[in-house]
Enzyme design. Structure first.
Site, mmCIF file in Angstrom:
data_model
loop_
_atom_site.group_PDB
_atom_site.id
_atom_site.type_symbol
_atom_site.label_atom_id
_atom_site.label_comp_id
_atom_site.label_asym_id
_atom_site.label_seq_id
_atom_site.Cartn_x
_atom_site.Cartn_y
_atom_site.Cartn_z
ATOM 1 N N GLU A 22 -41.956 -38.189 11.487
ATOM 2 C CA GLU A 22 -42.974 -38.506 10.571
ATOM 3 C C GLU A 22 -42.136 -38.537 9.618
ATOM 4 O OE1 GLU A 22 -45.133 -35.580 11.757
ATOM 5 O OE2 GLU A 22 -45.274 -36.615 13.254
ATOM 6 N N GLY A 23 -41.754 -39.235 9.701
ATOM 7 C CA GLY A 23 -41.206 -40.162 8.553
ATOM 8 C C GLY A 23 -39.675 -39.649 7.922
ATOM 9 N N THR A 24 -38.824 -40.794 8.165
ATOM 10 C CA THR A 24 -37.793 -40.267 7.778
ATOM 11 C C THR A 24 -37.381 -39.777 5.494
ATOM 12 O OG1 THR A 24 -37.028 -42.775 7.090
ATOM 13 C CG2 THR A 24 -36.712 -41.991 8.865
ATOM 14 N N PRO A 41 -40.896 -50.934 19.042
ATOM 15 C CA PRO A 41 -39.734 -51.171 18.871
ATOM 16 C C PRO A 41 -39.291 -51.531 17.488
ATOM 17 C CG PRO A 41 -40.151 -51.278 21.535
ATOM 18 C CD PRO A 41 -41.599 -51.105 20.773
ATOM 19 N N ILE A 46 -17.751 -22.664 9.590
ATOM 20 C CA ILE A 46 -17.760 -21.785 8.907
ATOM 21 C C ILE A 46 -16.990 -20.748 10.430
ATOM 22 C CG2 ILE A 46 -19.230 -19.167 8.772
ATOM 23 C CD1 ILE A 46 -20.944 -21.115 6.519
ATOM 24 N N GLY A 65 -40.873 -48.932 13.043
ATOM 25 C CA GLY A 65 -40.669 -47.440 13.042
ATOM 26 C C GLY A 65 -41.963 -47.063 11.823
ATOM 27 N N SER A 66 -40.678 -46.666 11.172
ATOM 28 C CA SER A 66 -40.810 -46.252 8.880
ATOM 29 C C SER A 66 -42.138 -47.349 8.914
ATOM 30 C CB SER A 66 -39.477 -46.767 8.343
ATOM 31 O OG SER A 66 -38.489 -45.852 8.135
ATOM 32 N N ILE A 111 -41.756 -42.377 22.355
ATOM 33 C CA ILE A 111 -43.953 -40.971 22.225
ATOM 34 C C ILE A 111 -44.131 -39.667 22.910
ATOM 35 C CG2 ILE A 111 -46.033 -41.104 22.418
ATOM 36 C CD1 ILE A 111 -44.795 -43.177 20.422
HETATM 37 C C1 LIG Z 1 -37.563 -36.915 19.021
HETATM 38 C C2 LIG Z 1 -38.323 -38.071 18.514
HETATM 39 C C3 LIG Z 1 -39.698 -38.235 19.138
HETATM 40 C C4 LIG Z 1 -40.894 -38.701 17.918
HETATM 41 N N1 LIG Z 1 -41.854 -38.769 18.308
HETATM 42 C C5 LIG Z 1 -42.404 -40.198 18.028
HETATM 43 C C6 LIG Z 1 -44.373 -40.143 17.874
HETATM 44 O O1 LIG Z 1 -44.793 -38.931 19.103
HETATM 45 N N2 LIG Z 1 -44.967 -40.904 17.882
HETATM 46 C C7 LIG Z 1 -44.594 -42.003 17.322
HETATM 47 O O2 LIG Z 1 -45.432 -42.678 17.080
HETATM 48 N N3 LIG Z 1 -43.362 -42.232 16.592
HETATM 49 C C8 LIG Z 1 -42.570 -40.550 17.469
HETATM 50 N N4 LIG Z 1 -40.993 -41.247 16.752
HETATM 51 C C9 LIG Z 1 -40.344 -42.028 16.247
HETATM 52 C C10 LIG Z 1 -40.564 -42.126 14.636
HETATM 53 O O3 LIG Z 1 -41.485 -41.060 13.564
HETATM 54 C C11 LIG Z 1 -39.079 -42.981 13.698
HETATM 55 O O4 LIG Z 1 -38.595 -43.296 14.872
HETATM 56 C C12 LIG Z 1 -39.308 -43.414 12.436
HETATM 57 O O5 LIG Z 1 -40.358 -43.123 11.820
HETATM 58 C C13 LIG Z 1 -38.018 -43.801 12.136
HETATM 59 O O6 LIG Z 1 -38.581 -45.034 12.654
HETATM 60 P P1 LIG Z 1 -37.153 -45.962 13.190
HETATM 61 O O7 LIG Z 1 -36.964 -45.338 14.405
HETATM 62 O O8 LIG Z 1 -37.792 -47.194 13.170
HETATM 63 O O9 LIG Z 1 -36.212 -46.135 12.494
HETATM 64 P P2 LIG Z 1 -36.369 -47.726 10.878
HETATM 65 O O10 LIG Z 1 -37.923 -47.537 10.390
HETATM 66 O O11 LIG Z 1 -35.874 -48.459 11.556
HETATM 67 O O12 LIG Z 1 -34.905 -47.044 10.079
HETATM 68 C C14 LIG Z 1 -34.082 -46.759 9.599
HETATM 69 C C15 LIG Z 1 -33.781 -46.500 8.701
HETATM 70 O O13 LIG Z 1 -34.236 -47.023 7.383
HETATM 71 C C16 LIG Z 1 -34.561 -46.855 6.487
HETATM 72 N N5 LIG Z 1 -35.115 -47.137 6.498
HETATM 73 C C17 LIG Z 1 -36.105 -47.978 6.883
HETATM 74 N N6 LIG Z 1 -37.351 -48.866 5.718
HETATM 75 C C18 LIG Z 1 -36.764 -49.016 4.316
HETATM 76 C C19 LIG Z 1 -37.103 -47.893 3.206
HETATM 77 N N7 LIG Z 1 -37.946 -49.001 2.988
HETATM 78 N N8 LIG Z 1 -36.476 -47.746 2.211
HETATM 79 C C20 LIG Z 1 -35.134 -47.767 2.685
HETATM 80 N N9 LIG Z 1 -35.018 -46.825 3.501
HETATM 81 C C21 LIG Z 1 -35.644 -47.400 4.455
HETATM 82 C C22 LIG Z 1 -34.901 -45.161 7.318
HETATM 83 O O14 LIG Z 1 -34.852 -44.135 6.306
HETATM 84 C C23 LIG Z 1 -33.640 -44.995 8.184
HETATM 85 O O15 LIG Z 1 -32.821 -44.256 7.302
HETATM 86 C C24 LIG Z 1 -40.373 -40.250 17.146
HETATM 87 C C25 LIG Z 1 -38.868 -40.480 17.623
HETATM 88 C C26 LIG Z 1 -38.131 -39.770 17.789
HETATM 89 C C27 LIG Z 1 -36.293 -39.737 17.821
#
Ligand SMILES: Cc1cc2nc3c(=O)[nH]c(=O)nc-3n(C[C@H](O)[C@H](O)[C@H](O)COP(=O)(O)OP(=O)(O)OC[C@H]3O[C@@H](n4cnc5c(N)ncnc54)[C@H](O)[C@@H]3O)c2cc1C
Lengths: 405, 410
Positions: free
Chosen positions: B389-391, B147, B361, B150-151, B176
């Site tokens: 897999e990384g935004t 929670p 379209i 993520g990134s 997950i």
């Molecule tokens: C359907 C689904 C399946 C998933 N499956 C898995 C899984 O199997 N296993 C697993 O481990 N995870 C899983 N995830 C999690 C997913 O990998 C994360 O949601 C993702 O890595 C983004 O992290 P966050 O949601 O915490 O967003 P945040 O890290 O909070 O990011 C929010 C925004 O801030 C931006 N941001 C963050 N840091 C920076 C920075 N340093 N510079 C610029 N911009 C930044 C991001 O690009 C994004 O736009 C899943 C997510 C979804 C939605």
């Protein structure tokens, strides 16, 4: 089997041209610009390296390079100086046009002289500044009078015209047939009534862009080219392939612009650190590298497909579609690269001390060379929607959008 | 240079395409609405994959790029086309239904880290359960996200401490994929948050381990057939033998590197799926134009539509080429972290844009759901491809570090 790597021969050529671009073309780009052309010693080196005959098919004594090799060379030349890809190419577009629209015998006839005299140039006089209001087709006319053709009119946007030993001139043979009544004529330099006026352009000044005036230019029957039935289709193929070479130049320009900018943002500091260490700047650079990666792979694939068409391994529509996509992408990406390069240099980028303002001007110039994105997009969607490829709607003209050829 | 698919790749693509069109698509919307895919169908898929000679792109697990121990005696890296073939298969499957791809039994995203970092004993034990799935289906999962992290992977808070011959894990993982049904999950935890990445440890946590429970199952915008679960660890005891790679491999920064190795291989695969969804939307719009807008009258909108279509087609082609190149590099044993990130960044955006434009379209019709009107579903499915897999931004950080000297991060 998918393979992104050039073969050994291509690699060797690429290395040689890259070296030439790096040690000669790039450092002398400003000199070239001032001269509005390439210095004699640079031209001589290009001839020695065989660059001036790169566009000539084997049947006419040239190297007969696969299209993949052609785009590799174009990218390297343009990375040194985008104008070089035009000005050091000998017959260049002329050879491509002749190869596309003539049979082997005529091809040999018109192109062999360029192999025998590798310091000669050619040009294609296609465009005209204004459309003809009442009909389709060109205003420049070719009338069969007595036993010769007489040509009258003005052609514009002709790359390499002032140095060309031979020009391919397009003129209206049959007014009523509109775009299907256009004919192609081979006009040697010095023909009576032919005059060439160089113009100044936004970019690519070293490439020598001119307009061509024809006043009662009389030509023998043998200089009239379009006898092939699928002539118009061949012409469309010429435009697309020629524009694919432009896309390769756009790829080279991107590389040059991005690399020099990457180096700059690593050394320029603000707020206590290199500006490249600010995210907005780093992401901008990253996006341009993604563009470059995509442009190059798309251009290579499209070029490969033209070679595959020749080997009966792909359809012409596949090659058209891949080319259109590559052209549109690479042209727009080059503009983004040029624009961002200046932006990331700040005020310094606006100065001619740095190369980036030239890249930006050259990028815009390249966007109106060959074909425009509007034209390639129309062609691509016609292929995808299964509509007929009405060549007159798709080729560049004052009616659709003018380009430099 | 060569851009023709091999006969095997062509056959694979055509095979999957036919199956996707006739079998997968007609069911895709109901799977989505019912938030799951019936097991009998998944069993059928497993049998099919087996007949097609193993994974063949119908598994989420890509071939792992040549690692040093796979070098031949002459020191040359082994070359294959396994990655590229997997990309081609993934695009086609996602064209059918991306949700199905994520539901397929097998190690899933848990596969690459085990394959890359697991000891021979661990590989044998954890992959063994997938050898015969004719009776019971099995899944693996990958649990990194929390929670609060993520990134910012380095910021995970799930803790682990060693007690005798066991490790004790506490914390929460969220989002997950297949987390609730997985037979095992690769879970990342830290011995000390102050150590940052060096403190990370990866464990293979088996289903049913006391102290390991499943929290909420998420309701999502799209990919609703895929299960996304919260995992809860309360004094969860794991045998030392399940520490991925064994004690030795954590002497350096390896713990964190395990996570990253995963992405070099999976990013192009995810990019390919995005291209598949984008292409589905593009083709839908193209066919819609053919059927509705090509009246023999000159309507200004037609030319504008032709251009928008072409632009979408061009962006998807760009994404596919970058993706293929990243996959090809992996096959050649060339390090491809930068290009893998490029593929993910460009494909996510190109495909989202394709879905947005396609609805434009088609107009109102484009938003109506139905078994043969999947455009609105693709629009819902695609967004996450620029997130998991990384935004997009995270990909740009990876690229930035590799093109700008001395840049450590932001
Ligand atoms: C359907 C689904 C399946 C998933 N499956 C898995 C899984 O199997 N296993 C697993 O481990 N995870 C899983 N995830 C999690 C997913 O990998 C994360 O949601 C993702 O890595 C983004 O992290 P966050 O949601 O915490 O967003 P945040 O890290 O909070 O990011 C929010 C925004 O801030 C931006 N941001 C963050 N840091 C920076 C920075 N340093 N510079 C610029 N911009 C930044 C991001 O690009 C994004 O736009 C899943 C997510 C979804 C939605």
């Amino acid at each position: 089997m998918i393979d992104f790597a050039p073969n050994e021969d291509q690699q060797a050529l690429q290395d040689a041209v890259r070296q030439f671009a790096k040690t000669v073309l790039a450092p002398r780009a400003r000199e070239t610009e001032k001269l509005r052309g390439f210095a004699p010693d640079v031209q001589a080196t290009a001839v020695e390296m065989g660059l001036s005959i790169a566009s000539i098919p084997e049947s006419a004594g040239g190297p007969g390079f696969p299209f993949v090799t052609r785009v590799l060379l174009e990218e390297e030349l343009a990375a040194g100086d985008p104008a070089a890809a035009y000005a050091l190419a000998g017959p260049g577009a002329f050879a491509l046009a002749i190869t596309e629209i003539c049979d082997e015998a005529r091809c040999k006839h018109f192109l062999t002289p360029f192999v025998e005299h590798p310091d000669r140039f050619g040009a294609v006089a296609w465009g005209e500044a204004k459309p003809v209001a009442e009909r389709g087709g060109f205003g420049t006319s070719a009338k069969w009078i007595g036993n010769s053709f007489t040509l009258d009119g003005t052609k514009s946007y002709v790359v390499g015209a002032s140095r060309a030993d031979t020009l391919l001139v397009f003129a209206q043979v049959d007014d009523a047939a509109e775009w299907n009544g256009v004919g192609a004529f081979v006009v040697p330099k010095g023909t009576h009534g032919l005059s060439i006026e160089r113009v100044t352009t936004l970019g690519l000044d070293g490439a020598d862009i001119a307009s061509v005036r024809l006043e009662h230019v009389r030509l023998p029957r043998a200089s009239y080219l379009n006898e092939a039935k699928d002539w118009s289709h061949r012409l469309l193929r010429f435009f697309v392939k020629n524009a694919l070479l432009v896309a390769a130049r756009c790829t080279g320009l991107q590389r040059a612009a991005i690399e020099v900018t990457r180096d700059y943002v690593q050394t320029r500091t603000a707020f206590g650190k290199p500006i490249g260490h600010f995210q907005a700047v780093a992401f901008n650079i990253s996006d341009r590298f993604i563009d470059l990666e995509a442009s190059r792979a798309m251009v290579h694939r499209a070029a490969f497909l033209w070679d595959a068409v020749a080997a009966d391994q792909a359809t012409e529509n596949e090659a058209f579609l891949a080319s259109c996509r590559a052209i549109g992408f690479a042209q727009e990406a080059a503009m983004r690269a040029g624009n961002d390069a200046v932006q990331l240099h700040g005020g310094a980028g606006f100065m001619r001390d740095y190369p980036v303002e030239k890249y930006m001007r050259d990028a815009k110039q390249l966007q109106v060379c060959g074909m425009t994105t509007t034209q390639t997009d129309q062609l691509a969607s016609r292929i995808e929607l299964g509509l007929p490829l009405e060549w007159s709607l798709l080729i560049p003209s004052a009616e659709s959008q003018n380009v430099f050829v | 240079m060569d851009f023709l698919l091999s006969d095997r790749q062509k056959a694979l693509r055509e095979g999957i395409h036919g199956f996707a069109a006739s079998v997968i698509r007609p069911q895709a919307l109901s799977w989505d609405l019912n938030a799951g895919i019936p097991e009998p169908f998944l069993k059928q898929m497993v049998q099919m994959a087996a007949q097609m000679g193993g994974q063949l792109g119908v598994s989420l697990e890509p071939a792992v790029a040549a690692t040093p121990d796979e070098m031949s005696e002459s020191g040359e890296k082994k070359k294959s086309s396994a990655n590229l073939t997997a990309l081609i298969g993934a695009e086609e499957m996602a064209w059918g239904d991306a949700g199905l791809l994520l539901c397929l039994p097998g190690p899933g995203l848990g596969g690459p880290p085990v394959r890359a970092s697991g000891t021979p004993e661990q590989k044998e034990r954890f992959f063994g359960i997938f050898k015969d799935m004719s009776e019971t289906l099995a899944w693996g999962a990958y649990g990194l996200t929390e929670p609060g992290a993520g990134s910012d992977v380095a910021g995970i808070r799930a803790s682990c401490r060693k007690e005798g011959d066991e490790w004790v894990i506490n914390g929460r993982k969220c989002f997950i994929t297949n987390g609730a049904r997985a037979a095992w999950t690769v879970v990342f935890a830290t011995i000390d948050p102050a150590l940052g990445r060096a403190g990370h440890r990866a464990f293979v946590v088996e289903k049913g381990t006391p102290g390991f429970g499943v929290g909420r199952i998420e309701e999502k915008m799209g990919l609703r057939a895929s299960e996304t679960a919260e995992l809860v660890f309360e004094e969860c005891r794991i045998p030392s033998a399940n520490l991925l790679g064994g004690e030795e491999s954590y002497r350096s920064k390896e713990g964190f590197m395990t996570a990253m190795k995963t992405f070099d291989n999976t990013r192009p695969l995810v990019a390919s799926m995005a291209v598949g969804i984008g292409r589905a939307a593009y083709e839908y719009a193209r066919d819609f134009v053919k059927e509705n807008y090509l009246l023999p009258r000159s309507i200004p909108r037609y030319a504008a539509i032709a251009e928008r279509l072409a632009k979408v087609g061009r962006q998807l082609e760009a994404a596919r080429m970058v993706t293929w190149r990243a996959g090809w590099m992996a096959d050649q044993g060339i390090p491809n972290a930068k290009e893998a990130s490029m593929s993910k960044a460009i494909a996510g955006q190109a495909a989202i844009n394709a879905c947005i434009e396609a609805i434009d379209i088609c107009g109102a019709e484009g938003t109506i759901a139905g078994d043969h009107r999947l455009l609105e579903k693709w629009f819902r499915d695609i967004k996450v491809y620029d997130i998991f897999e990384g935004t997009g931004n995270i990909q740009r950080i990876v690229i930035s570090k590799r093109v700008i000297e001395g840049l450590k991060g932001f």
